[in-house]
Design an enzyme around this catalytic site. Structure first.
Site, PDB file in Angstrom:
ATOM      1  N   GLU A 195      -6.892  19.974 -10.458  1.00 25.78           N
ATOM      2  CA  GLU A 195      -7.188  19.351  -9.170  1.00 25.78           C
ATOM      3  C   GLU A 195      -7.433  20.441  -8.137  1.00 25.78           C
ATOM      4  OE1 GLU A 195      -8.094  17.557  -6.005  1.00 25.78           O
ATOM      5  OE2 GLU A 195      -7.833  16.304  -7.796  1.00 25.78           O
ATOM      6  N   SER A 246      -7.129  20.471  -4.890  1.00 28.32           N
ATOM      7  CA  SER A 246      -6.247  20.575  -3.727  1.00 28.32           C
ATOM      8  C   SER A 246      -4.911  19.893  -3.978  1.00 28.32           C
ATOM      9  CB  SER A 246      -6.909  19.946  -2.503  1.00 28.32           C
ATOM     10  OG  SER A 246      -6.002  19.830  -1.424  1.00 28.32           O
ATOM     11  N   MET A 261      -4.534  16.360  -2.715  1.00 28.09           N
ATOM     12  CA  MET A 261      -5.264  15.259  -3.343  1.00 28.09           C
ATOM     13  C   MET A 261      -4.647  14.808  -4.659  1.00 28.09           C
ATOM     14  SD  MET A 261      -7.575  14.238  -1.307  1.00 28.09           S
ATOM     15  CE  MET A 261      -8.662  13.278  -2.361  1.00 28.09           C
ATOM     16  N   HIS A 281       2.145 -25.044  -1.211  1.00 25.74           N
ATOM     17  CA  HIS A 281       1.712 -25.416   0.137  1.00 25.74           C
ATOM     18  C   HIS A 281       2.753 -24.959   1.154  1.00 25.74           C
ATOM     19  CE1 HIS A 281      -0.003 -27.852   3.380  1.00 25.74           C
ATOM     20  NE2 HIS A 281       1.243 -28.234   3.639  1.00 25.74           N
ATOM     21  N   GLY A 331      -3.174  12.493  -7.052  1.00 27.61           N
ATOM     22  CA  GLY A 331      -3.236  11.036  -7.043  1.00 27.61           C
ATOM     23  C   GLY A 331      -4.610  10.502  -6.712  1.00 27.61           C
ATOM     24  N   GLY A 332      -5.479  11.358  -6.151  1.00 25.73           N
ATOM     25  CA  GLY A 332      -6.854  10.949  -5.918  1.00 25.73           C
ATOM     26  C   GLY A 332      -7.153  10.489  -4.502  1.00 25.73           C
ATOM     27  N   THR A 333      -8.412  10.116  -4.310  1.00 27.83           N
ATOM     28  CA  THR A 333      -8.912   9.705  -2.996  1.00 27.83           C
ATOM     29  C   THR A 333      -8.163   8.500  -2.451  1.00 27.83           C
ATOM     30  OG1 THR A 333     -11.125  10.555  -3.486  1.00 27.83           O
ATOM     31  CG2 THR A 333     -10.963   8.882  -1.766  1.00 27.83           C
ATOM     32  N   CYS A 334      -7.930   7.521  -3.300  1.00 26.34           N
ATOM     33  CA  CYS A 334      -7.383   6.237  -2.843  1.00 26.34           C
ATOM     34  C   CYS A 334      -6.076   6.390  -2.091  1.00 26.34           C
ATOM     35  CB  CYS A 334      -7.206   5.299  -4.036  1.00 26.34           C
ATOM     36  SG  CYS A 334      -6.427   3.732  -3.593  1.00 26.34           S
TER      37      CYS A 334
END
Length: 456
Positions: free
Chosen positions: A33, A35, A38, A441, A40-43
């Protein structure tokens, strides 16, 4: 030279999920990776999770009211809480990968051939890696249009930069009328910013159902969000306290001042620096990594997953991509991009807009004889309870088979409701199943009773 069986480039949803599966199967896995920020990624770091955290905080702030200074203080608190949330998730993702037996290396990767990758570490050293199988999961990056002065402006931000802005802008100008821009427009408006969206096209949300798009536009404008269509941004010039945008409109050139400018003009597959040609990995005409239905590239030992592969840019697509690859490596190979079913998506406005399948126009163009179901959100008791009576629900049904071809839900909780429609579509259930189902409901989901009873 470091030698592993599996090298995964990119700590995104697809990469980290596949890494865990391969490590659990007893295989050696190295995950690279670029950085530490980052993991875990962009999300979880700069997209889905932080934007939804801000959206939730913005609605709480809106309900509290107060003057701009009160809202600005709550905004700063929301930014701090968002940062703590993403930091915790980032650490959790790192710990989970390492505990599963995945080795994590921080650096930028570049192919030297189809089985060798050079990783430049943050300290300037280089680590050479040899791998039997390589998986590209490097995501996408923002596209910055060639507007004079835009790159140099101190007041222009891409989405991840704006998420870190600690002071609430009094006037936010957004270049781009797509989904990212709309979400930022919605939650910044809730916090108290004046918001202007600049769209160079004439049709608002041109890919969406025309009736629903009109309702979304009306909702945004009723909240004080200005949407300027047929408006091109020609230049951005900094002043001491903000930026001035020169716009080209049908009425001629105009100028617009802003405290902050968000550049939300789309994202492109992130292939920079990978040196894919050295590995024999081909790109599509749009610059994405070219893959087959199994996500294999033109190099037989290299796969691509997520945004970099040029598909729909959603974290759950990256997750499903990992399932497709895992099916080949550890399963029966039956899962492909061709059989994953309908893909829903949501735009987290206030209220949210969600969609799955075809619009009415798309269905007619495809040759279907259709029936249309429509229901105003104000007809749903739970929408009134939530004090969100605005919106429209619309579904497209095959008149011959009764199967649902698509649904467009602009209403409270639509991001939850749309998944029910997706399951019904994938299971090839007729619309009558949703029409006649028993729901709790009061809920928004019970609207399916009335929506599909309104078929015409």
């Amino acid at each position: 030279m470091k030698t592993v069986k599996n090298l995964i480039i990119g700590f995104g949803k697809g990469g980290k999920t596949l890494a865990g599966a391969l490590a659990s199967a007893g295989e050696s896995v190295l995950l690279v990776e670029a950085s530490e920020k980052m993991f875990g990624g962009t999300c979880i770091n700069v997209a889905c999770i932080p934007t939804k955290a801000m959206e939730f905080s913005s609605r709480l702030s809106k309900a509290q009211g107060g003057n701009f200074e009160d809202r600005a203080a709550r905004y700063r608190q929301a930014v701090e809480e968002k940062a703590k949330l993403t930091a915790a998730l980032r650490q959790k993702n790192y710990d989970k990968a390492v505990s599963a037996g995945v080795e994590v290396l921080v650096g930028t990767a570049s192919f030297t051939d189809s089985t060798h990758v050079s990783v430049r570490l943050s300290n300037g050293d280089t680590e050479e890696v040899q791998a039997q199988q390589i998986f590209i999961n490097t995501g996408a990056r923002p596209f910055i249009p060639p507007i004079d002065g835009l790159k140099e402006s101190r007041f222009a931000y891409i989405s991840e930069q704006l998420l870190a802005l600690e002071s609430l802008p009094r006037h936010l100008v957004i270049i781009g009328g797509g989904y990212i821009g709309l979400e930022f427009a919605s939650f910044f408006r809730n916090f108290g910013s004046e918001v202007t969206i600049l769209q160079d096209g004439d049709v608002f949300l041109p890919r969406e159902d025309a009736e629903v798009s009109v309702k979304v536009l009306e909702s945004l404008e009723s909240r004080g969000i200005a949407v300027l269509r047929n408006t091109k941004t020609k230049s951005v010039q900094d002043r001491p306290d903000g930026a001035v945008l020169t716009l080209e409109t049908a009425e001629g050139q105009k100028q617009l001042s802003a405290d902050a400018v968000l550049v939300a003009t789309g994202r492109r597959p992130n292939v920079q620096g990978l040196n894919l040609a050295a590995a024999g990995v081909e790109l599509t005409e749009r610059g994405a990594v070219k893959t087959d239905e199994h996500l294999c590239t033109s190099a037989p030992n290299i796969w691509a997953m997520g945004d970099v592969a040029g598909g729909l840019q959603f974290t759950y697509i990256s997750l499903d991509d990992s399932r497709i690859v895992r099916s080949q490596l550890l399963g029966d190979g039956a899962r492909t991009t061709e059989n994953r079913g309908s893909v829903p998506y949501s735009v987290f406005l206030d209220p949210p807009f969600s969609r799955v399948g075809m619009s009415e126009a798309e269905a007619v163009k495809a040759g279907y004889s259709v029936k249309i179901a429509k229901l105003p959100a104000m007809a749903i008791p739970k929408a009134k309870v939530l004090r969100q009576p605005e919106g429209l629900l619309k579904a497209v049904v095959d008149a011959n088979t009764g199967l649902i071809l698509g649904a467009h839900l602009f209403c409270a909780d639509s991001h939850e409701m749309i998944n029910t429609v997706k399951i019904a579509m994938d299971a090839k259930l007729p619309y009558t199943v949703l029409r006649d189902a028993i729901y709790t409901h009061p809920t928004m989901s019970e609207a399916f009773n009335d929506l599909f009873a309104n078929l015409s």
